[in-house]
Design a protein around this motif. Sequence first.
Motif, PDB file in Angstrom:
ATOM      1  N   UNK A  22       0.722  -1.256  -0.033  1.00  0.00           N
ATOM      2  CA  UNK A  22       0.152  -0.078  -0.009  1.00  0.00           C
ATOM      3  C   UNK A  22       0.911   1.183  -0.139  1.00  0.00           C
ATOM      4  N   UNK A  23       2.089   1.184   0.388  1.00  0.00           N
ATOM      5  CA  UNK A  23       2.908   2.290   0.447  1.00  0.00           C
ATOM      6  C   UNK A  23       3.149   2.928  -0.926  1.00  0.00           C
ATOM      7  N   UNK A  24       3.273   2.155  -1.903  1.00  0.00           N
ATOM      8  CA  UNK A  24       3.333   2.646  -3.216  1.00  0.00           C
ATOM      9  C   UNK A  24       2.019   3.265  -3.618  1.00  0.00           C
ATOM     10  N   UNK A  25       0.929   2.687  -3.275  1.00  0.00           N
ATOM     11  CA  UNK A  25      -0.275   3.612  -3.507  1.00  0.00           C
ATOM     12  C   UNK A  25      -0.576   4.865  -2.812  1.00  0.00           C
ATOM     13  N   UNK A  26       0.126   4.977  -1.748  1.00  0.00           N
ATOM     14  CA  UNK A  26       0.345   6.295  -1.042  1.00  0.00           C
ATOM     15  C   UNK A  26       1.309   7.133  -1.589  1.00  0.00           C
ATOM     16  N   UNK A  27       2.313   6.692  -2.441  1.00  0.00           N
ATOM     17  CA  UNK A  27       3.249   7.598  -2.931  1.00  0.00           C
ATOM     18  C   UNK A  27       2.580   8.143  -4.189  1.00  0.00           C
ATOM     19  N   UNK A  28       1.547   7.562  -4.830  1.00  0.00           N
ATOM     20  CA  UNK A  28       0.825   8.003  -5.945  1.00  0.00           C
ATOM     21  C   UNK A  28      -0.285   8.931  -5.344  1.00  0.00           C
ATOM     22  N   UNK A  29      -0.567   8.681  -4.152  1.00  0.00           N
ATOM     23  CA  UNK A  29      -1.602   9.617  -3.387  1.00  0.00           C
ATOM     24  C   UNK A  29      -0.935  10.865  -3.132  1.00  0.00           C
ATOM     25  N   UNK A  30       0.365  11.103  -2.942  1.00  0.00           N
ATOM     26  CA  UNK A  30       1.236  12.316  -2.518  1.00  0.00           C
ATOM     27  C   UNK A  30       1.191  13.108  -3.853  1.00  0.00           C
ATOM     28  N   UNK A  31       1.540  12.437  -4.916  1.00  0.00           N
ATOM     29  CA  UNK A  31       1.280  13.271  -6.067  1.00  0.00           C
ATOM     30  C   UNK A  31       0.072  13.930  -6.502  1.00  0.00           C
TER      31      UNK A  31
END
Length: 256
Positions: free
Chosen positions: A147-156
Amino acid sequence: MSYLTLVEALARKRYVILREYPVNTLTQLAVTYMFFAGIFFGGRAVAGAAITDSLPGIIVGFFVWTMAITAFAGAARSIMEDAQWGTLEQLYMSPYGFERVMAANAVVRLLESFAWGGAILAAMLATTGQSLTLDVLTVVPLVVLTVASALGIGFVFAGLALVYKRIDNIFGLLNFGLLFLIAAPTDQYPWLAVLPLSQGSTLLQRAMTDGVAIWNLPVLDLAILVATAVGYVAAGVVAFRFAERRARRDGLLGQY
């Protein structure tokens, strides 16, 4: 004030929002479940026993998808909500600093994603009568890294929300895009493992359907998972900072 106090305050705020808008909260859960139920019952009617063989994989995929959506959209939506409510500038005046507030909010959204994912998983298992291996020591670390990778996209997209304010329509498109990432055949095409969610979804499939413990997974596969998690979070933070500087420069923080 401790950082734990900040996380607790944001968690309490999120809980109040979910409690005060129960229809919206329950609808979000119901839509995800109905989507799965449509595939399950429709597939069983059309394909019969054939869908039974792929059910564990489908359940794990929906489990990951539910958590990824919550984490991914949560970061951007929190920015849009604070901008709409007029509290965004107040967050910048927080003694913690805005970036630490965003980091704490990401932790809260991650915990929320566990709650949503757990609820959907329980509903899917009850509906299908299937059973999966739920080794906490294996599943939790894999889920966090996935899920961390999805969080990264969320920050974008949180950065885009700072600049463009309303980006709701993008979420519907990207939610289905996440499904393709989760279903990516990394075993056949190893290069797909560098995409967000793909490697984590593959490893969770092995852990939850085949009962493989995390310490029995290939070291290289785990290294790729860690690298993608760290890489996408770092890229998301960089993109967010860039958007934040532009929003400050153009005086967009106080506008909605």
